[in-house]
Design a protein around this motif. Structure first.
Motif, PDB file in Angstrom:
ATOM      1  N   LEU B  20      -6.296  12.594 -11.916  1.00 44.09           N
ATOM      2  CA  LEU B  20      -7.321  11.753 -12.888  1.00 44.09           C
ATOM      3  C   LEU B  20      -9.032  11.655 -12.414  1.00 44.09           C
ATOM      4  O   LEU B  20      -9.684  11.746 -13.142  1.00 44.09           O
ATOM      5  CB  LEU B  20      -6.564  11.455 -13.260  1.00 44.09           C
ATOM      6  N   LEU B  25     -12.481  19.001 -14.393  1.00 39.77           N
ATOM      7  CA  LEU B  25     -11.402  19.326 -15.471  1.00 39.77           C
ATOM      8  C   LEU B  25     -10.261  19.346 -15.740  1.00 39.77           C
ATOM      9  O   LEU B  25      -9.347  19.301 -16.300  1.00 39.77           O
ATOM     10  CB  LEU B  25     -12.537  19.877 -17.125  1.00 39.77           C
ATOM     11  N   ILE B  28      -7.853  17.493 -14.050  1.00 39.97           N
ATOM     12  CA  ILE B  28      -7.375  15.857 -14.586  1.00 39.97           C
ATOM     13  C   ILE B  28      -6.646  17.078 -15.708  1.00 39.97           C
ATOM     14  O   ILE B  28      -4.652  16.054 -15.711  1.00 39.97           O
ATOM     15  CB  ILE B  28      -8.950  15.555 -15.804  1.00 39.97           C
ATOM     16  N   VAL B  82      -0.391  19.850 -26.166  1.00 38.19           N
ATOM     17  CA  VAL B  82      -1.386  18.953 -26.179  1.00 38.19           C
ATOM     18  C   VAL B  82      -1.868  19.512 -25.159  1.00 38.19           C
ATOM     19  O   VAL B  82      -2.924  19.730 -24.461  1.00 38.19           O
ATOM     20  CB  VAL B  82      -0.952  17.396 -25.884  1.00 38.19           C
ATOM     21  N   PHE B  85      -3.528  22.753 -25.950  1.00 38.82           N
ATOM     22  CA  PHE B  85      -5.350  21.941 -26.205  1.00 38.82           C
ATOM     23  C   PHE B  85      -6.120  22.135 -25.624  1.00 38.82           C
ATOM     24  O   PHE B  85      -7.463  22.367 -25.795  1.00 38.82           O
ATOM     25  CB  PHE B  85      -4.961  20.805 -27.557  1.00 38.82           C
ATOM     26  N   LEU B  89      -9.901  23.422 -24.548  1.00 41.01           N
ATOM     27  CA  LEU B  89     -10.766  22.320 -25.302  1.00 41.01           C
ATOM     28  C   LEU B  89     -11.760  22.780 -22.883  1.00 41.01           C
ATOM     29  O   LEU B  89     -12.911  22.735 -23.425  1.00 41.01           O
ATOM     30  CB  LEU B  89     -10.677  21.279 -24.825  1.00 41.01           C
ATOM     31  N   LEU B  92     -13.577  25.914 -23.532  1.00 40.83           N
ATOM     32  CA  LEU B  92     -14.819  26.198 -24.475  1.00 40.83           C
ATOM     33  C   LEU B  92     -16.168  25.024 -23.975  1.00 40.83           C
ATOM     34  O   LEU B  92     -17.077  25.774 -23.519  1.00 40.83           O
ATOM     35  CB  LEU B  92     -14.231  25.518 -25.363  1.00 40.83           C
ATOM     36  N   THR B  93     -15.411  23.862 -23.003  1.00 45.92           N
ATOM     37  CA  THR B  93     -16.536  23.247 -22.412  1.00 45.92           C
ATOM     38  C   THR B  93     -16.998  24.063 -21.948  1.00 45.92           C
ATOM     39  O   THR B  93     -18.226  24.037 -21.713  1.00 45.92           O
ATOM     40  CB  THR B  93     -15.912  21.850 -22.130  1.00 45.92           C
ATOM     41  N   VAL B  96     -19.723  26.423 -23.395  1.00 47.28           N
ATOM     42  CA  VAL B  96     -20.298  25.968 -23.900  1.00 47.28           C
ATOM     43  C   VAL B  96     -21.170  25.203 -23.394  1.00 47.28           C
ATOM     44  O   VAL B  96     -22.655  25.892 -23.430  1.00 47.28           O
ATOM     45  CB  VAL B  96     -20.285  25.363 -25.544  1.00 47.28           C
ATOM     46  N   CYS B  97     -20.913  24.352 -22.403  1.00 45.51           N
ATOM     47  CA  CYS B  97     -22.007  23.920 -21.286  1.00 45.51           C
ATOM     48  C   CYS B  97     -21.810  23.990 -20.251  1.00 45.51           C
ATOM     49  O   CYS B  97     -23.156  23.433 -19.143  1.00 45.51           O
ATOM     50  CB  CYS B  97     -21.242  22.047 -21.515  1.00 45.51           C
ATOM     51  N   LEU B 105     -20.895  17.121 -16.806  1.00 45.42           N
ATOM     52  CA  LEU B 105     -21.535  17.101 -18.553  1.00 45.42           C
ATOM     53  C   LEU B 105     -22.218  15.405 -18.717  1.00 45.42           C
ATOM     54  O   LEU B 105     -22.221  15.113 -20.041  1.00 45.42           O
ATOM     55  CB  LEU B 105     -19.314  17.303 -18.165  1.00 45.42           C
ATOM     56  N   GLY B 108     -25.975  15.615 -18.775  1.00 47.68           N
ATOM     57  CA  GLY B 108     -25.643  15.863 -19.904  1.00 47.68           C
ATOM     58  C   GLY B 108     -25.412  16.219 -20.988  1.00 47.68           C
ATOM     59  O   GLY B 108     -26.538  15.545 -22.043  1.00 47.68           O
TER      60      GLY B 108
END
Lengths: 507, 108
Positions: B20, B25, B28, B82, B85, B89, B92-93, B96-97, B105, B108
Motif C-alpha cells: 500500500l 497503483l 496498491i 471491488v 473495479f 479504474l 482508465l487512470t 486518461v492521466c 497523480l 497533476g
C-alpha cells in the motif's frame, strides 16, 4: 401485512435498477421510471415512518427464520427517519438530475447505478445484522465508486482512486472486526450481540471491538482524524451526485456509529463516549477551519460536512436522551440543508460553468430567487433562528450545558460562528457585487424544483420544530433503552438477564 | 493450527501494508487484495478450526460451524468485484492521466 411491505425499500430499488439496465440506456423511460419509483418510495417511506411511530418497531424475518439465526430487517424510528430522509434527498436529486445529467452519463447507466446506491443505503439503515451492514456498505460503496468515476475526466479518476483505496482498507478492517466479534460473541445479530455484550460487560476485549468499529465507521463518516479524504471526492462529480454523497453517504457512517454505540458498546461510556466527545470537538473545529481557507463553493461545502458531523458525534458522546434527540434533529436538518446547498452550487455551475469564488460574482442581479434560496439554506446551516439549524444546535448545546460540558458547548458555538463567516464568504463571492460571472446558455428554471423542495423543508422544520422533535424524541427514547429493540427482535427477555437502561451519570 | 493461521493473517496484512505504501497503483491494488485475503482467513478462523466435521446437523456431535463459511463466500465475492473495479479504474487512470504513479497523480 403492511409490515411485509417494508422489504420494498431494499427490493424495489434493485428491481428498478435491473429493469433500467435491461431496457437500454437510451430509453426515455430511464428518466420517467426513475422519477416515478423514487416518488413512490418517498411517499411510502413517510407512511412507514408514521406507521413505526404508531405501532412500534417493525421486524422482518427473511424466510421466517427466527432471530438470531435468520437474516432480519429492523425498522425502528431511527432507521425509518434515515430512510425517509434518504428518499427525500433522492427525490430532490432525481428532480435535479433530469435536466442536468448529460446524454453520455445516462448512456453509461447513471440511473441504474443511482438505484443500486439507494438499495445499499436503505439496506444499511434497515438491517438488524452487523454482517449485512457490511454487505450493504459494500453495495452502496461500489455504486458510489462508479457514479463518482462516471464521466472519466482526470480529476474524477484521481479522486475516485483515493476514495476506493481508502474504503477498501476500511472494509478489510471491518471484516477483521466482524471476525473478532464472531469469535468472541458467537453471533452477529445486533440484538443478540447486545444481550451477550451486556452479559460480558467486564470483558476488556469489548473496548477493543468498539475501537475497531469506531475506526471503520469513523473513516466512512469522516470524523477526526480520519476525515482527510473527504473534500476531494465530492468536488469533481456532477452536483446531483455531490448532493447525495454529501447529504447521505457520510451519514450512513454516522448512523452506524449511532447504532453500535447505543445498542452494543455501552459497557464503558466513561472511556468510549468520552473519546467520542473529544473526537467530536476536534472534528467540529478542524472541519470549519478547513472550510474557511477554501475558495470554491463546493469545496467549502465539503469541509462543512466534516465540521457538522462533529455536532452529530457530540450528541452521541453526551449520551443523554436529549443529546441523542438533538443529534438526530441535527442529522435531519443537516442532510436537507447540505443537499440543498450542493444543488444550488450545481445550479450555479450549470448556468455559469464554474464554482470558483474568484470567477463568480453578482448572481443576485441575475436571479433573485436562486439567491434567496441560497441565503435561506446558508443561514439555516449556520444556525440562525427561526430556521431548522437553530433548533438542532440549540437542543444539542442545551444538552451539553445540562451535562456541564461547557468547553464542548463553546467549541460548538465557535464552529457555528465560523460557519456563518464562510457562508457569507460564498454570498459575497457568488451572489453579491457586480455581475462578472461567465454565462452559459443553460436555463435556470428546470433546475429549481428539487432545491425548492429542500429549502421549503428547512423553513417548515424551522416553523414547526415540534413535529420533527416528536419523531427524534421517540427515536432517542428507543436508543436510550435498548430493551425495546432487543425484545422486538428476540421476543420477551427473561427478567434479570442484565439488560439495564443504563443512563449515563453526569460527571 | 489456529496460531499458524493467525501468523499467516499477520504476514498477509504486513505485506499488504508494505504494498500500500508503494507508488504504483497496481502495487496498491495487490496490497488491498492481500488485505482482503487476510480478512477472509480471519473470518475462517473465527469459527474455530477443526478437521473432519462437516457442517451438517444430522450426523451428530462434531460438526463444523457453517456460518463463517457463508460469511467468507460473501466476502470473497465482494472483494473479487471491488478488486476488478479497482483494476479497471487503474487502467482508465493510466489512459486518461498518462500515469499510474501516485506521486505524479497527486501533483497533476
Amino acid at each position: 401485512m403492511i409490515d411485509q411491505l417494508f422489504i420494498l425499500f431494499v427490493i424495489l430499488p434493485v428491481l428498478t435498477a435491473v429493469i433500467l439496465f435491461a431496457i437500454g440506456p437510451r430509453s426515455v423511460w430511464q428518466q420517467r421510471a426513475s422519477l416515478a419509483v423514487v416518488a413512490l418510495l418517498w411517499a411510502f417511506s413517510l407512511y412507514g415512518l408514521v406507521h413505526v411511530l404508531q405501532t412500534g418497531i417493525v421486524v422482518l424475518r427473511m424466510g421466517d427464520w427466527p432471530a438470531p439465526y435468520g437474516i432480519i430487517l429492523v425498522a425502528d424510528v431511527l432507521s425509518m427517519t434515515m430512510v425517509a430522509l434518504t428518499m427525500t434527498i433522492a427525490l430532490a436529486v432525481t428532480l435535479f438530475s433530469l435536466p442536468t445529467v448529460d446524454r453520455a452519463r445516462q448512456e453509461h447507466f447513471y440511473y441504474p447505478l443511482f438505484f443500486i446506491l439507494l438499495m445499499g443505503v436503505n439496506g444499511a439503515f434497515l438491517t438488524g445484522d452487523i454482517f449485512n451492514l457490511f454487505v450493504f456498505f459494500e453495495v452502496l460503496l461500489i455504486a458510489s465508486y462508479a457514479l463518482m468515476a462516471l464521466g472519466s475526466d482526470a480529476d474524477q479518476l484521481r479522486e475516485t482512486n483515493i476514495y476506493v483505496v481508502l474504503n477498501l482498507i476500511a472494509s478489510a478492517v471491518f471484516l477483521l472486526g466482524l471476525a473478532a466479534t464472531y469469535r468472541i460473541m458467537g453471533t452477529l445479530n445486533m440484538a443478540d450481540l447486545a444481550v451477550k455484550m451486556q452479559a460480558q460487560a467486564e470483558n476488556p476485549l469489548l473496548t477493543v471491538l468498539a475501537m475497531v468499529f469506531l475506526f471503520v465507521f469513523g473513516t466512512k463518516a469522516a470524523i477526526f482524524p480520519l476525515y482527510f479524504w473527504l473534500p476531494g471526492p465530492y468536488f469533481p462529480p456532477p452536483a446531483g451526485i455531490s448532493a447525495f454523497f454529501g447529504g447521505i453517504l457520510t451519514k450512513v457512517g454516522v448512523y452506524a456509529i449511532f447504532r453500535t454505540f447505543t445498542l452494543l458498546f455501552r459497557h464503558d461510556p466513561s472511556f468510549t463516549h468520552e473519546l467520542l466527545l473529544a473526537l467530536s470537538a476536534a472534528t467540529m473545529l478542524f472541519g470549519v477551519l478547513g472550510a474557511i481557507s477554501q475558495m470554491d463553493v463546493k469545496r467549502i461545502l465539503s469541509y462543512h460536512i466534516i465540521s457538522q458531523i462533529g455536532y452529530m458525534i457530540l450528541g452521541i458522546g453526551l449520551f443523554t436522551p436529549q443529546a441523542l434527540a438533538g443529534a438526530l434533529f441535527y442529522i435531519v436538518h443537516h442532510v436537507i440543508v447540505k443537499s440543498a446547498l450542493f444543488l444550488i452550487s450545481g445550479a450555479v455551475q450549470e448556468t455559469t460553468g464554474t464554482t470558483s469564488l474568484k470567477a463568480l460574482g453578482g448572481l443576485a442581479t441575475r436571479s433573485w430567487f436562486l439567491s434567496a434560496l441560497f441565503l435561506v439554506a446558508a443561514l439555516s446551516l449556520a444556525g440562525l433562528p427561526p430556521l431548522s439549524g437553530f433548533f438542532s444546535k440549540f437542543i444539542i448545546l442545551q444538552a451539553g450545558m445540562h451535562e456541564g460540558r461547557y468547553g464542548y458547548v463553546a467549541i460548538g458555538l465557535l464552529g457555528s460562528f465560523l460557519t456563518l463567516f464562510s457562508m457569507l464568504k460564498i454570498w459575497n463571492g457568488v451572489f453579491w457585487g457586480a455581475d462578472r460571472a461567465p454565462t452559459r446558455p443553460a436555463g435556470l428554471r428546470p433546475l429549481l424544483p428539487g432545491v425548492v423542495l429542500l429549502v421549503s423543508l428547512t423553513i417548515g422544520i424551522g416553523l414547526f420544530p415540534s413535529v420533527l422533535y416528536r419523531v427524534v424524541d421517540a427515536a432517542a427514547g428507543q436508543l436510550t433503552d435498548p430493551r425495546v429493540y432487543i425484545e422486538a427482535v428476540l421476543g420477551p427477555q427473561t427478567p434479570g438477564s442484565g439488560i439495564l437502561p443504563a443512563e449515563r451519570t453526569s460527571q | 493450527m489456529e496460531l499458524l493461521m493467525i501468523a499467516v493473517i499477520g504476514i498477509l496484512f504486513g505485506c499488504g501494508t508494505y504494498l500500500l505504501l508503494q507508488a504504483h497503483l497496481l502495487q496498491i491494488i495487490v496490497g488491498l487484495a492481500l488485505f482482503s485475503h487476510g480478512a477472509n482467513l480471519a473470518l475462517m478462523v473465527s469459527g474455530g478450526l477443526k478437521r473432519g466435521g462437516p457442517p451438517l446437523l444430522t450426523i451428530g456431535a462434531p460438526y463444523a460451524d457453517p456460518l463463517p463459511q457463508a460469511l467468507i463466500l460473501t466476502a470473497i465475492v465482494i472483494s473479487f468485484g471491488v478488486t476488478a473495479f479497482a483494476l479497471v479504474l487503474a487502467f482508465l487512470t493510466k489512459q486518461v492521466c498518462v500515469s499510474n504513479d501516485v506521486d505524479e497523480l497527486a501533483g497533476g
